[in-house]
Design a protein around this motif. Structure first.
Motif, mmCIF file in Angstrom:
data_model
loop_
_atom_site.group_PDB
_atom_site.id
_atom_site.type_symbol
_atom_site.label_atom_id
_atom_site.label_comp_id
_atom_site.label_asym_id
_atom_site.label_seq_id
_atom_site.Cartn_x
_atom_site.Cartn_y
_atom_site.Cartn_z
ATOM 1 N N GLN A 299 -28.531 -26.253 -31.085
ATOM 2 C CA GLN A 299 -28.224 -26.544 -29.692
ATOM 3 C C GLN A 299 -28.151 -25.261 -28.874
ATOM 4 O O GLN A 299 -28.614 -25.227 -27.722
ATOM 5 N N LYS A 300 -27.601 -24.213 -29.459
ATOM 6 C CA LYS A 300 -27.523 -22.936 -28.752
ATOM 7 C C LYS A 300 -28.908 -22.365 -28.511
ATOM 8 O O LYS A 300 -29.212 -21.853 -27.426
ATOM 9 N N ARG B 197 -31.714 -24.069 -28.303
ATOM 10 C CA ARG B 197 -32.382 -24.890 -27.296
ATOM 11 C C ARG B 197 -31.881 -24.538 -25.899
ATOM 12 O O ARG B 197 -32.661 -24.485 -24.939
ATOM 13 N N SER B 198 -30.578 -24.292 -25.771
ATOM 14 C CA SER B 198 -30.032 -23.906 -24.480
ATOM 15 C C SER B 198 -30.655 -22.602 -24.000
ATOM 16 O O SER B 198 -30.950 -22.443 -22.810
ATOM 17 N N THR B 199 -30.887 -21.678 -24.931
ATOM 18 C CA THR B 199 -31.526 -20.415 -24.577
ATOM 19 C C THR B 199 -32.928 -20.642 -24.042
ATOM 20 O O THR B 199 -33.344 -20.047 -23.045
ATOM 21 N N VAL C 18 -34.126 -23.462 -22.671
ATOM 22 C CA VAL C 18 -34.043 -24.169 -21.391
ATOM 23 C C VAL C 18 -33.708 -23.189 -20.268
ATOM 24 O O VAL C 18 -34.310 -23.229 -19.184
ATOM 25 N N GLU C 19 -32.760 -22.295 -20.528
ATOM 26 C CA GLU C 19 -32.359 -21.328 -19.506
ATOM 27 C C GLU C 19 -33.494 -20.369 -19.178
ATOM 28 O O GLU C 19 -33.713 -20.033 -18.001
ATOM 29 N N CYS D 143 -40.397 -28.266 -24.635
ATOM 30 C CA CYS D 143 -39.535 -28.155 -23.459
ATOM 31 C C CYS D 143 -40.398 -27.963 -22.214
ATOM 32 O O CYS D 143 -41.391 -27.231 -22.260
ATOM 33 N N SER E 193 -39.851 -27.278 -17.920
ATOM 34 C CA SER E 193 -38.931 -27.027 -16.817
ATOM 35 C C SER E 193 -39.707 -27.112 -15.516
ATOM 36 O O SER E 193 -40.585 -26.294 -15.259
#
Length: 244
Positions: A73-74, A76-78, A80-81, A108, A110
């Motif tokens: 999850q961490k 993936r967050s990286t 996405v950001e 992903c 965006s």
């Protein structure tokens, strides 16, 4: 709630001891009464969150699965950001994709209301020959892997601009140098142009890509080069596990 908090304190304490720790030490370090610590430790062992070996307690498989999930999850967050940062900076939709187990996977995307992503009107996995993401990923494979992919997903006409046959596609892929963005103009979707940048993730073929409306096609190469420069400035954000 109190029992949950105490159990979590024990888990955290065990995690700090790579080589295991006995119940008395864990009770002392967490400030728990020894009988309470024993009871919680037995429960955590029974549920698989801890394991006991020769009087020492270690993290169990259930706790390790939780740790793996949190790490994913961490990561993936990286991702996405990073994609959102580039989207806002350059003003284009940004895509992240990999080639895994013989398949193209867009992991992903965006975009924004003002810069929408290209609609997946034909399966991205089956039309890799027609879009910049697929062409960029295929260009990173060896000849055998490329031909295997095309045997499973042969070249088909998607738009009037799509590459016409396997031979033409393979010649185009051979010209890719691994540094220059791969560009396609309306080959996958009429009204859209795309560019994809190869990204090195160990042995995994990966790419970061962008798209624009065809009427803004004169911006495509400049935007792709700007993205390429930004990727070079943020290597940490691209140390991405393919498991996200």
């Amino acid at each position: 709630m109190g029992s949950v908090q105490r159990a979590l304190r024990l888990l955290e304490c065990v995690a700090e001891h790579e080589h295991g720790a006995p119940a008395k030490q864990l009770a002392r370090e967490t400030g728990l009464a020894l009988p309470t610590a024993y009871h919680l430790l037995r429960t955590l062992v029974h549920e698989g969150y801890l394991r006991r070996d020769k009087g020492l307690f270690f993290l169990g498989e259930a706790a390790e699965r939780l740790s793996d999930t949190a790490a994913k999850q961490k990561r993936r967050s990286t991702v996405v950001e990073a994609l959102a940062h580039w989207r806002d900076l350059i003003g284009v939709p940004v895509y992240y994709a990999v080639y895994r187990d013989g398949e193209i996977e867009v992991l992903c995307v965006s975009d924004s209301p003002g810069s929408p992503a290209v609609e997946e009107w034909a399966d991205f996995r089956e039309t890799g020959h027609a879009h910049a993401i697929g062409q960029c990923l295929l260009s990173q494979l060896d000849e055998g892997a490329r031909r295997d992919h095309l045997d499973r997903y042969p070249v088909e006409t998607i738009t009037p601009y799509t590459v016409r046959d396997d031979g033409a596609l393979l010649r185009r892929l051979e010209r890719a140098d691994g540094r220059t963005p791969v560009v396609e103009r309306q080959e996958y979707a009429l009204g859209a142009v795309c560019a994809a940048i190869p990204v090195t993730l160990g042995a995994t073929a990966a790419t970061i890509a962008i798209s624009l409306p065809a009427q803004q096609g004169d911006r495509l190469l400049a935007a792709a080069r700007e993205l390429q420069a930004e990727i070079g400035r943020m290597p940490g954000s691209l140390a991405i596990s393919i498991s996200i």
